[in-house]
Design a protein around this motif. Sequence first.
Motif, PDB file in Angstrom:
ATOM      1  N   GLY A 253      18.434 -50.364 109.585  1.00  0.00           N
ATOM      2  CA  GLY A 253      17.434 -49.640 108.804  1.00  0.00           C
ATOM      3  C   GLY A 253      16.651 -50.613 107.954  1.00  0.00           C
ATOM      4  N   LEU A 254      15.341 -50.594 108.078  1.00  0.00           N
ATOM      5  CA  LEU A 254      14.480 -51.549 107.395  1.00  0.00           C
ATOM      6  C   LEU A 254      13.465 -50.791 106.558  1.00  0.00           C
ATOM      7  CD1 LEU A 254      13.570 -54.551 107.114  1.00  0.00           C
ATOM      8  CD2 LEU A 254      12.030 -54.134 109.037  1.00  0.00           C
ATOM      9  N   GLY A 255      13.282 -51.207 105.313  1.00  0.00           N
ATOM     10  CA  GLY A 255      12.225 -50.586 104.533  1.00  0.00           C
ATOM     11  C   GLY A 255      12.725 -49.891 103.292  1.00  0.00           C
ATOM     12  N   THR A 256      11.998 -48.847 102.897  1.00  0.00           N
ATOM     13  CA  THR A 256      12.212 -48.179 101.620  1.00  0.00           C
ATOM     14  C   THR A 256      12.981 -46.886 101.810  1.00  0.00           C
ATOM     15  OG1 THR A 256      10.131 -49.107 100.819  1.00  0.00           O
ATOM     16  CG2 THR A 256      11.055 -47.280  99.575  1.00  0.00           C
ATOM     17  N   VAL A 257      14.033 -46.720 101.040  1.00  0.00           N
ATOM     18  CA  VAL A 257      14.841 -45.514 101.137  1.00  0.00           C
ATOM     19  C   VAL A 257      14.208 -44.365 100.363  1.00  0.00           C
ATOM     20  CG1 VAL A 257      17.108 -44.527 100.662  1.00  0.00           C
ATOM     21  CG2 VAL A 257      16.922 -46.892 101.447  1.00  0.00           C
ATOM     22  N   ASN A 258      13.582 -44.659  99.197  1.00  0.00           N
ATOM     23  CA  ASN A 258      13.018 -43.591  98.371  1.00  0.00           C
ATOM     24  C   ASN A 258      11.624 -43.160  98.808  1.00  0.00           C
ATOM     25  OD1 ASN A 258      11.351 -45.680  97.524  1.00  0.00           O
ATOM     26  ND2 ASN A 258      12.423 -45.962  95.570  1.00  0.00           N
ATOM     27  N   GLY A 259      11.013 -43.910  99.724  1.00  0.00           N
ATOM     28  CA  GLY A 259       9.746 -43.473 100.289  1.00  0.00           C
ATOM     29  C   GLY A 259       8.514 -44.077  99.659  1.00  0.00           C
ATOM     30  N   LEU A 271       6.663 -43.221 103.151  1.00  0.00           N
ATOM     31  CA  LEU A 271       7.479 -43.200 104.362  1.00  0.00           C
ATOM     32  C   LEU A 271       8.919 -43.433 103.962  1.00  0.00           C
ATOM     33  CD1 LEU A 271       7.517 -42.963 107.438  1.00  0.00           C
ATOM     34  CD2 LEU A 271       7.389 -45.428 107.552  1.00  0.00           C
ATOM     35  N   GLN A 272       9.750 -42.427 104.145  1.00  0.00           N
ATOM     36  CA  GLN A 272      11.155 -42.515 103.735  1.00  0.00           C
ATOM     37  C   GLN A 272      12.026 -42.833 104.942  1.00  0.00           C
ATOM     38  OE1 GLN A 272      12.707 -38.973 101.996  1.00  0.00           O
ATOM     39  NE2 GLN A 272      14.492 -39.992 101.132  1.00  0.00           N
ATOM     40  N   LEU A 273      12.901 -43.808 104.779  1.00  0.00           N
ATOM     41  CA  LEU A 273      13.831 -44.180 105.834  1.00  0.00           C
ATOM     42  C   LEU A 273      14.854 -43.068 106.022  1.00  0.00           C
ATOM     43  CD1 LEU A 273      14.881 -46.433 107.757  1.00  0.00           C
ATOM     44  CD2 LEU A 273      16.281 -47.237 105.849  1.00  0.00           C
ATOM     45  N   ASP A 274      15.002 -42.602 107.246  1.00  0.00           N
ATOM     46  CA  ASP A 274      15.913 -41.489 107.547  1.00  0.00           C
ATOM     47  C   ASP A 274      17.319 -42.048 107.762  1.00  0.00           C
ATOM     48  OD1 ASP A 274      17.049 -39.117 108.185  1.00  0.00           O
ATOM     49  OD2 ASP A 274      15.969 -38.822 110.066  1.00  0.00           O
ATOM     50  N   GLU A 275      17.949 -42.479 106.682  1.00  0.00           N
ATOM     51  CA  GLU A 275      19.273 -43.088 106.782  1.00  0.00           C
ATOM     52  C   GLU A 275      20.342 -42.141 107.326  1.00  0.00           C
ATOM     53  OE1 GLU A 275      20.316 -45.081 103.060  1.00  0.00           O
ATOM     54  OE2 GLU A 275      20.290 -46.922 104.244  1.00  0.00           O
ATOM     55  N   PRO A 276      20.391 -40.877 106.909  1.00  0.00           N
ATOM     56  CA  PRO A 276      21.447 -39.999 107.441  1.00  0.00           C
ATOM     57  C   PRO A 276      21.435 -39.902 108.968  1.00  0.00           C
ATOM     58  CG  PRO A 276      20.433 -39.000 105.516  1.00  0.00           C
ATOM     59  CD  PRO A 276      19.603 -40.202 105.849  1.00  0.00           C
TER      60      PRO A 276
END
Length: 345
Positions: A253-259, A271-276
């Motif tokens: 997973g690359l990028g921003t978690v909070n969007g 753009l929020q990383l869809d970690e789940p």
Amino acid sequence: MSFLWPWYLWSMLALPLLPAVYLWLLRRRGKQSVRYSNVGVVRAAAAGRNWRRHLPPALLFLACAVLLLAAARPLAPVTLPWTRSTIILAMDVSLSMRVTDVKPTRMQAAQDAAKSFLRDLPKDIEVGLVTFAGSSQVAQRATLDRPALVTTIDAIQMQYGTAVGNAIVQCLAELFPDHGIDVGEMTFGSKPHGRSLDDKGKPPPKQVEPVAPGSYKSAAIILLSDGRRTTGVDTLQAAKMAADRGVRIYVVGLGTVNGDAATMEGMPIYLQLDEPTLREVARMTGGEYHYAGTAEKLRSVYENLGSRLQVQTREIELAGPLALVAALFALSAAVLSLVWFRRIA
């Protein structure tokens, strides 16, 4: 070390009887030699009491010991290179990869890490490249040609959309060309269309008997994404297809978690990383999920994946090699006995 037939190890308790029988035979021959009045016979008997006289029986004893051990069918874990290894890199090339929260950009950091990964990977592992945005494409089929892969990575063009599920299905289509996997049909459905009478048509998809997740040891998928699916095949449906075939998916997973992020032009972008979902993909397939929030972290993730994907541990049965060693001991004993004493004894 473990054993398939451990009860055969009890037979090794009989091994101490062999030296005892050998010593008894030596004493019996010694008593019989006294009865001869011929001096030559006595000298020959005395000359036989040196180390050469005992070496063939000792080798025969070792042969019996090794053979009894082989009868128990021992297993030993051995780390070996894959007989045929294929890794498919699935890289997100959506426009969000222009964001600069990972320096210099997400895309540049991903390209640099992928090329470093290729340099460290053993040369006998084939690597393919699948790119995905609103759709997925095979940018480079699995090959040992590292320069060709580097050239393809440098030539990546970014597009709209994020079809994570399509990327996984495309990778599976490359790994299992005989399974009849069609990304287009899964995305848009099969529509009737005109075709030539000579066209035999495409065979239906192969029915796959599900196997244990991660049990397919000849290939793996490394999926890098910075967002969530916006189009295409459902991500978890595609992950289920990989799990049924035993293919592991290692997700980065690359990028921003909070969007909150911004493009290299300074324009704000959400753009929020869809970690789940990405974590679930890794869990379903027996792979691993890694979050790489910086270029350094991304490089370290690829380095760790490279070291894990180089080799695998297998349990090898040693009965065959041990039986061969026992045969060599017995043959050596017979040859030495013939050469030194002109008989097998």
